[in-house]
Design a protein around this motif. Structure first.
Motif, PDB file in Angstrom:
ATOM      1  N   VAL A  16       0.809  -1.149  -0.065  1.00  0.00           N
ATOM      2  CA  VAL A  16       0.033  -0.080   0.119  1.00  0.00           C
ATOM      3  C   VAL A  16       0.827   1.439  -0.220  1.00  0.00           C
ATOM      4  O   VAL A  16       2.039   1.276   0.746  1.00  0.00           O
ATOM      5  N   ILE A  17       0.590   2.085  -0.860  1.00  0.00           N
ATOM      6  CA  ILE A  17       1.233   3.393  -1.002  1.00  0.00           C
ATOM      7  C   ILE A  17       0.333   4.584  -0.809  1.00  0.00           C
ATOM      8  O   ILE A  17      -0.521   4.730  -1.637  1.00  0.00           O
ATOM      9  N   SER A  18       0.770   5.566   0.030  1.00  0.00           N
ATOM     10  CA  SER A  18      -0.159   6.785   0.107  1.00  0.00           C
ATOM     11  C   SER A  18       0.647   7.834  -0.211  1.00  0.00           C
ATOM     12  O   SER A  18       1.877   8.010   0.696  1.00  0.00           O
ATOM     13  N   VAL A  19       0.200   8.674  -0.861  1.00  0.00           N
ATOM     14  CA  VAL A  19       0.808   9.894  -1.460  1.00  0.00           C
ATOM     15  C   VAL A  19       0.192  11.180  -1.267  1.00  0.00           C
ATOM     16  O   VAL A  19      -0.836  11.147  -1.457  1.00  0.00           O
ATOM     17  N   ASP A  20       0.841  11.949  -0.263  1.00  0.00           N
ATOM     18  CA  ASP A  20       0.085  13.393  -0.061  1.00  0.00           C
ATOM     19  C   ASP A  20       1.015  14.429  -0.634  1.00  0.00           C
ATOM     20  O   ASP A  20       2.120  14.340  -0.357  1.00  0.00           O
ATOM     21  N   ALA A  21       0.302  15.608  -0.894  1.00  0.00           N
ATOM     22  CA  ALA A  21       1.016  16.659  -1.290  1.00  0.00           C
ATOM     23  C   ALA A  21       1.163  17.607   0.086  1.00  0.00           C
ATOM     24  O   ALA A  21       0.532  17.571   0.758  1.00  0.00           O
ATOM     25  N   ARG A  22       2.122  18.254  -0.248  1.00  0.00           N
ATOM     26  CA  ARG A  22       2.771  19.127   1.093  1.00  0.00           C
ATOM     27  C   ARG A  22       1.636  20.407   0.890  1.00  0.00           C
ATOM     28  O   ARG A  22       1.855  21.339  -0.132  1.00  0.00           O
ATOM     29  N   ARG A  23       1.320  21.029   2.112  1.00  0.00           N
ATOM     30  CA  ARG A  23       0.453  22.333   2.201  1.00  0.00           C
ATOM     31  C   ARG A  23      -0.344  22.481   0.797  1.00  0.00           C
ATOM     32  O   ARG A  23      -0.643  23.398   0.317  1.00  0.00           O
ATOM     33  N   SER A  24      -1.350  21.385   0.674  1.00  0.00           N
ATOM     34  CA  SER A  24      -2.070  21.307  -0.286  1.00  0.00           C
ATOM     35  C   SER A  24      -3.131  22.450  -0.183  1.00  0.00           C
ATOM     36  O   SER A  24      -3.783  23.098  -1.196  1.00  0.00           O
ATOM     37  N   GLY A  25      -3.740  22.768   1.162  1.00  0.00           N
ATOM     38  CA  GLY A  25      -4.534  23.566   1.511  1.00  0.00           C
ATOM     39  C   GLY A  25      -4.053  25.172   0.979  1.00  0.00           C
ATOM     40  O   GLY A  25      -5.027  26.151   1.054  1.00  0.00           O
ATOM     41  N   PRO A 112      -2.647  -7.258   4.510  1.00  0.00           N
ATOM     42  CA  PRO A 112      -3.608  -7.674   3.951  1.00  0.00           C
ATOM     43  C   PRO A 112      -4.611  -6.399   3.507  1.00  0.00           C
ATOM     44  O   PRO A 112      -4.946  -5.480   4.210  1.00  0.00           O
ATOM     45  N   VAL A 113      -5.048  -6.464   2.163  1.00  0.00           N
ATOM     46  CA  VAL A 113      -5.917  -5.332   1.641  1.00  0.00           C
ATOM     47  C   VAL A 113      -7.274  -5.918   1.101  1.00  0.00           C
ATOM     48  O   VAL A 113      -7.224  -7.010   0.200  1.00  0.00           O
ATOM     49  N   ARG A 114      -8.364  -5.188   1.301  1.00  0.00           N
ATOM     50  CA  ARG A 114      -9.558  -5.622   0.870  1.00  0.00           C
ATOM     51  C   ARG A 114      -9.987  -4.761  -0.382  1.00  0.00           C
ATOM     52  O   ARG A 114     -10.114  -3.542  -0.113  1.00  0.00           O
ATOM     53  N   HIS A 115     -10.334  -5.230  -1.572  1.00  0.00           N
ATOM     54  CA  HIS A 115     -11.128  -4.665  -2.397  1.00  0.00           C
ATOM     55  C   HIS A 115     -12.718  -4.655  -2.578  1.00  0.00           C
ATOM     56  O   HIS A 115     -13.041  -5.576  -2.276  1.00  0.00           O
ATOM     57  N   ARG A 118     -15.814   0.452  -4.123  1.00  0.00           N
ATOM     58  CA  ARG A 118     -15.666   1.802  -4.014  1.00  0.00           C
ATOM     59  C   ARG A 118     -14.075   1.954  -3.602  1.00  0.00           C
ATOM     60  O   ARG A 118     -13.670   3.215  -3.377  1.00  0.00           O
ATOM     61  N   GLY A 119     -13.336   1.124  -3.278  1.00  0.00           N
ATOM     62  CA  GLY A 119     -11.753   1.291  -3.271  1.00  0.00           C
ATOM     63  C   GLY A 119     -11.392   0.049  -2.348  1.00  0.00           C
ATOM     64  O   GLY A 119     -11.761  -1.092  -2.567  1.00  0.00           O
ATOM     65  N   ILE A 120     -10.204   0.426  -1.620  1.00  0.00           N
ATOM     66  CA  ILE A 120      -9.502  -0.435  -0.755  1.00  0.00           C
ATOM     67  C   ILE A 120      -9.510  -0.102   0.609  1.00  0.00           C
ATOM     68  O   ILE A 120     -10.032   0.849   1.050  1.00  0.00           O
ATOM     69  N   SER A 121      -9.629  -1.189   1.674  1.00  0.00           N
ATOM     70  CA  SER A 121      -9.503  -0.796   3.021  1.00  0.00           C
ATOM     71  C   SER A 121      -8.868  -1.766   3.899  1.00  0.00           C
ATOM     72  O   SER A 121      -8.341  -2.954   3.253  1.00  0.00           O
ATOM     73  N   GLY A 122      -8.727  -1.544   4.983  1.00  0.00           N
ATOM     74  CA  GLY A 122      -7.939  -2.763   6.048  1.00  0.00           C
ATOM     75  C   GLY A 122      -6.988  -1.971   6.851  1.00  0.00           C
ATOM     76  O   GLY A 122      -6.558  -0.656   6.607  1.00  0.00           O
ATOM     77  N   ARG A 123      -6.436  -2.517   7.837  1.00  0.00           N
ATOM     78  CA  ARG A 123      -5.335  -1.850   8.619  1.00  0.00           C
ATOM     79  C   ARG A 123      -4.164  -1.402   7.995  1.00  0.00           C
ATOM     80  O   ARG A 123      -3.462  -0.624   8.217  1.00  0.00           O
ATOM     81  N   ALA A 124      -3.718  -2.269   6.894  1.00  0.00           N
ATOM     82  CA  ALA A 124      -2.502  -1.952   6.089  1.00  0.00           C
ATOM     83  C   ALA A 124      -2.720  -0.656   5.432  1.00  0.00           C
ATOM     84  O   ALA A 124      -1.757   0.246   5.342  1.00  0.00           O
ATOM     85  N   VAL A 125      -3.671  -0.348   4.964  1.00  0.00           N
ATOM     86  CA  VAL A 125      -4.157   0.957   4.199  1.00  0.00           C
ATOM     87  C   VAL A 125      -4.103   2.164   5.427  1.00  0.00           C
ATOM     88  O   VAL A 125      -3.583   3.099   4.893  1.00  0.00           O
ATOM     89  N   ASP A 126      -4.920   1.951   6.532  1.00  0.00           N
ATOM     90  CA  ASP A 126      -4.802   2.931   7.831  1.00  0.00           C
ATOM     91  C   ASP A 126      -3.294   3.182   7.902  1.00  0.00           C
ATOM     92  O   ASP A 126      -2.908   4.482   8.126  1.00  0.00           O
ATOM     93  N   LEU A 127      -2.505   2.195   8.169  1.00  0.00           N
ATOM     94  CA  LEU A 127      -1.106   2.539   8.498  1.00  0.00           C
ATOM     95  C   LEU A 127      -0.370   3.269   7.537  1.00  0.00           C
ATOM     96  O   LEU A 127       0.369   4.437   7.635  1.00  0.00           O
ATOM     97  N   LEU A 131       1.124   7.115   8.320  1.00  0.00           N
ATOM     98  CA  LEU A 131       2.745   7.388   8.131  1.00  0.00           C
ATOM     99  C   LEU A 131       2.940   8.611   7.049  1.00  0.00           C
ATOM    100  O   LEU A 131       3.786   9.293   7.561  1.00  0.00           O
ATOM    101  N   ALA A 132       2.340   8.508   5.956  1.00  0.00           N
ATOM    102  CA  ALA A 132       2.637   9.586   5.098  1.00  0.00           C
ATOM    103  C   ALA A 132       1.891  10.975   5.673  1.00  0.00           C
ATOM    104  O   ALA A 132       2.429  12.125   5.238  1.00  0.00           O
ATOM    105  N   ASP A 133       0.890  11.021   6.446  1.00  0.00           N
ATOM    106  CA  ASP A 133       0.246  12.053   7.130  1.00  0.00           C
ATOM    107  C   ASP A 133       0.879  12.683   8.481  1.00  0.00           C
ATOM    108  O   ASP A 133       0.530  13.451   9.071  1.00  0.00           O
TER     109      ASP A 133
END
Length: 299
Positions: A16-25, A112-115, A118-127, A131-133
């Motif tokens: 799982v890869i989460s990508v966030d932009a810096r100071r998007s607001g 583990p990731v569930r599809h 609407r998308g994906i979910s699971g503790r791996a996604v949350d973590l 981390l990115a945030d």
């Protein structure tokens, strides 16, 4: 059970890869659209150059970022190594000539990731998202004046990063303890193209414009050097970051004098805590003082 129902019930072990932009607001509507276009160009070009088939990648738009999962048939080392190198180089190309360079925080975890539809979910996604945030990822990006920071989970570091590989340098990662909503974890921080970063220990930087507070997000690091243990016989100890505990102001003294502008610390108090005004206590005191009639002055 039909095939679709089986897919929903069974989790797939994926990166799982989460990508966030810096100071998007801080982007206006026009610039935010351009920012989003840059993020997708950076990521998609990196998948192409790393020879990761598009049907192996699930991608969800998150407004100011992207959430991805990569099928288990793709080697994780390719994403941690070649793909991250390509993301870094593509980001540098995008930022050339920009007065406000695009900054990205990338969180990674395997689990583990569930599809579903609407998308994906699971503790791996949350973590991965936590981390990115994390506040430390935000702070490190600013402290190092970098465009990209990777935050890997402890298990990902132990299972993959620590063994090294093409474009993977374990010595270029630094660890820190993070206190997330789900609990305390170890995370590993990496700035592509640089040596292991020095984990900042100063006070947290001002929050991003799109995050006025951090109630539901990740908490800050706890193992910062300089965190004080002020336990004493009174039963008061320094446990900053505990949400549900009452806190009292530190007595702020510099060179023996009270300083109203000195930093404030928070403490957890074990036992009952009295209220007072101008040193006149309104109820029995339970912290190092006599209570009841015995504590009243005679005469």
């Amino acid at each position: 059970m039909d095939h679709d129902a089986m897919d929903l019930a069974e989790a797939r072990y994926e990166l799982v890869i989460s990508v966030d932009a810096r100071r998007s607001g801080e982007y206006d509507d026009v610039d935010k659209q351009r920012m989003r276009e840059r993020i997708y160009r950076v990521l998609e070009a990196a998948f192409t150059h790393a020879k990761v088939a598009r049907d192996a990648v699930h991608m969800e738009d998150r407004g100011d970022g992207v959430l991805l999962s990569v099928a288990g048939r793709i080697a994780v080392t390719r994403l941690l190594g070649l793909w991250m190198v390509e993301v870094h180089e593509n980001l540098r190309d995008e930022n050339r000539g920009l007065s406000v360079p695009l900054g990205l925080r990338v969180g990674m975890h395997v689990g583990p990731v569930r599809h579903d539809g609407r998308g994906i979910s699971g503790r791996a996604v949350d973590l991965a998202c936590r981390l990115a945030d994390s506040p430390l990822a935000r702070r490190l990006l600013d402290a190092e004046r970098a465009d990209l920071v990777l935050v890997a989970s402890q298990s990902l570091y132990e299972d993959v990063v620590s063994s090294g590989g093409k474009f993977i340098e374990p010595a270029h990662y630094s660890s820190a303890r993070l206190e997330l909503k789900e609990g305390e974890v170890t995370a590993w921080f990496h700035l592509p193209g640089r040596p292991a970063p020095e984990i900042p220990t100063a006070a947290p930087a001002a929050p991003d414009a799109d995050r006025a507070d951090d109630v539901d997000g990740a908490r800050d690091i706890r193992d910062v050097s300089g965190t004080r243990d002020v336990s004493d016989a009174s039963g008061v100890d320094d446990t900053r970051g505990v949400d549900d505990a009452p806190d009292v102001d530190d007595v702020r003294r510099v060179d023996g004098e009270d300083r109203a502008d000195a930093p404030r610390a928070h403490y957890t108090v074990h036992g009952d805590m009295s209220q007072h005004s101008d040193n006149v206590y309104q109820q029995p005191v339970h912290i190092g003082r006599i209570t009841g009639d015995a504590g009243r002055r005679k005469g």
